[in-house]
Design an enzyme around this catalytic site. Structure first.
Site, PDB file in Angstrom:
ATOM      1  N   HIS A 156      -8.395   2.863  -3.894  1.00 30.60           N
ATOM      2  CA  HIS A 156      -6.915   2.298  -3.639  1.00 30.60           C
ATOM      3  C   HIS A 156      -6.483   1.828  -3.986  1.00 30.60           C
ATOM      4  O   HIS A 156      -6.377   0.779  -4.138  1.00 30.60           O
ATOM      5  CB  HIS A 156      -7.462   2.323  -1.888  1.00 30.60           C
ATOM      6  CG  HIS A 156      -6.029   1.833  -1.321  1.00 30.60           C
ATOM      7  ND1 HIS A 156      -4.372   3.064  -2.061  1.00 30.60           N
ATOM      8  CD2 HIS A 156      -5.468   0.948  -0.245  1.00 30.60           C
ATOM      9  CE1 HIS A 156      -3.360   2.226  -0.995  1.00 30.60           C
ATOM     10  NE2 HIS A 156      -4.200   0.515  -0.343  1.00 30.60           N
ATOM     11  N   CYS A 164       0.473  -1.103  -0.203  1.00 30.80           N
ATOM     12  CA  CYS A 164       0.308   0.009   0.079  1.00 30.80           C
ATOM     13  C   CYS A 164       0.946   0.987  -0.125  1.00 30.80           C
ATOM     14  O   CYS A 164       0.269   2.147  -0.195  1.00 30.80           O
ATOM     15  CB  CYS A 164      -0.819  -0.211   0.823  1.00 30.80           C
ATOM     16  SG  CYS A 164      -1.829  -1.402   1.006  1.00 30.80           S
ATOM     17  N   CYS A 221     -14.138   0.378   5.083  1.00 32.92           N
ATOM     18  CA  CYS A 221     -13.280  -0.151   4.339  1.00 32.92           C
ATOM     19  C   CYS A 221     -13.613   0.121   2.685  1.00 32.92           C
ATOM     20  O   CYS A 221     -14.353   0.697   1.972  1.00 32.92           O
ATOM     21  CB  CYS A 221     -13.904  -1.411   3.879  1.00 32.92           C
ATOM     22  SG  CYS A 221     -13.819  -2.634   5.608  1.00 32.92           S
TER      23      CYS A 221
END
Length: 376
Positions: free
Chosen positions: A325, A81, A196
């Site tokens: 993301h 990430c 989330c």
């Protein structure tokens, strides 16, 4: 060795969404926008640093070849990430050290719907029928980290939920209420679906250069990276319980290093982009960055101290929770938002009087990059 000032003269990013475009098209869009903002031509790039998680080797080169760019060194970076910020960090070092005058950092990802377990190399090979019955591994880790915080400090599910409400509201398109977030499907206690971040496709880019290069190309007051640090886990971190497993230790150390480099602290910052992969992580990261003492993150969200009108505006972009993301692109997207904010280019999201910005990007496994920006 003394470090030179590092300027960010151009940034660009695509919309984060699932799309039919190839990653080469996404990179071309982000880099072209960065070039347009910088007012330079790509022949000025001396090196390039490409961040992506899934894909074959040398995809960074392939993306630049697609734009007609070749010949320069291209380094491919993979840190889950924090991949995008890891590429940014290498670009920063290249300019700060005096090695280069102008470099490109970019990141990209094509992702599938569903948990990372089912699509990332090293994880998907073990994603069988039994694995499908279990919550996603990342949700378990960040959910456990949130419950650890609740047990230690009395933090409530509602306080974590408020983080998601705030970040969806910041994006002005997917606003949701506290009740809607709480009522969304439970993924792993205390995390519901709207707490989330979604997977998505996207790309981001930043052009970094020396102060002298910026002036030569008509930018007399560019946004500067005035401090940046990467930290990794210590073995001691893993002995600290669930919060230690989600990067709290390395986040604290990276932030401390940046504050020491710049002689500035969180009180000098107006706008922050931090890693809100899950609502629990944003609240816990308030404490890791020193916005408050350990255990006081819930108070900051209750008192609206981390949104417009408060002491800081955290994730005005909507954060990962709202905009998605795409792993390799996220760190560059955070950079883009802060550069736009400090240049007064953030339109409806603009934080009034923003002069100093802070970026936090963490990848478990692990690496955390913290960056401080300033507009003189």
């Amino acid at each position: 060795m003394a470090k030179r000032s590092v300027c960010v003269i151009g940034v660009g990013m695509t919309k984060f969404e699932r799309c039919d475009k190839d990653f080469t098209d996404l990179v071309k869009e982000a880099v072209t926008d960065a070039l347009g903002m910088a007012g330079v031509t790509p022949d000025k790039f001396e090196q390039a640093f490409a961040g992506y998680v899934n894909g074959m080797s040398c995809q960074g080169q392939r993306a630049l070849y697609y734009m007609g760019l070749g010949g320069i060194p291209v380094y491919n970076v993979h840190s889950y990430c924090s991949t995008g910020s890891s590429a940014l960090h290498l670009g920063y070092q290249a300019v700060a050290s005096g090695m280069n005058e102008c470099v490109l950092a970019f990141g990209f990802e094509k992702m599938e719907k569903g948990p990372l377990d089912s699509q990332l190399t090293g994880l998907k090979e073990k994603y069988d029928e039994e694995a499908k019955k279990r919550p996603p591994a990342a949700a378990v880790m960040f959910g456990d980290g949130g419950r650890h915080h609740m047990e230690l400090y009395g933090t409530t599910k509602e306080q974590f939920t408020k983080v998601s409400v705030k970040n969806h509201r910041s994006q002005y398109r997917d606003a949701c209420t506290l009740e809607e977030v709480l009522a969304s499907r439970l993924i792993y206690d205390p995390l519901t679906l709207l707490q989330c971040c979604p997977t998505s496709d996207g790309a981001g880019a930043a052009i970094l250069c020396s102060e002298e290069f910026a002036k030569e190309h008509g930018q007399s007051r560019p946004v500067k990276i005035i401090g940046q640090a990467m930290a990794t886990d210590l073995l001691d971190d893993f002995a600290q319980g669930a919060m230690g497993l989600i990067g709290v230790g390395m986040s604290r150390r990276a932030a401390k290093a940046v504050y020491e480099q710049t002689a500035l602290g969180p009180e000098d910052v107006q706008v922050i982009e931090l890693h809100d992969c899950f609502s629990t992580n944003e609240l816990i990261t308030y404490e890791s960055l020193g916005l408050c003492e350990p255990g006081e993150g819930g108070r900051l969200i209750d008192e609206d101290q981390v949104t417009y009108g408060g002491k800081w505006v955290v994730n005005p972009s909507g954060g990962l929770l709202s905009k998605g993301h795409p792993l390799g692109a996220t760190g560059l997207a955070q950079c883009a938002e802060l550069v736009w904010q400090l240049n007064g280019m953030a339109e409806k999201r603009q934080v009034e009087g923003a002069r100093v910005g802070l970026q936090h990007n963490v990848g478990l496994g692990g690496a955390c990059v913290v960056t401080m920006y300033r507009k003189d």
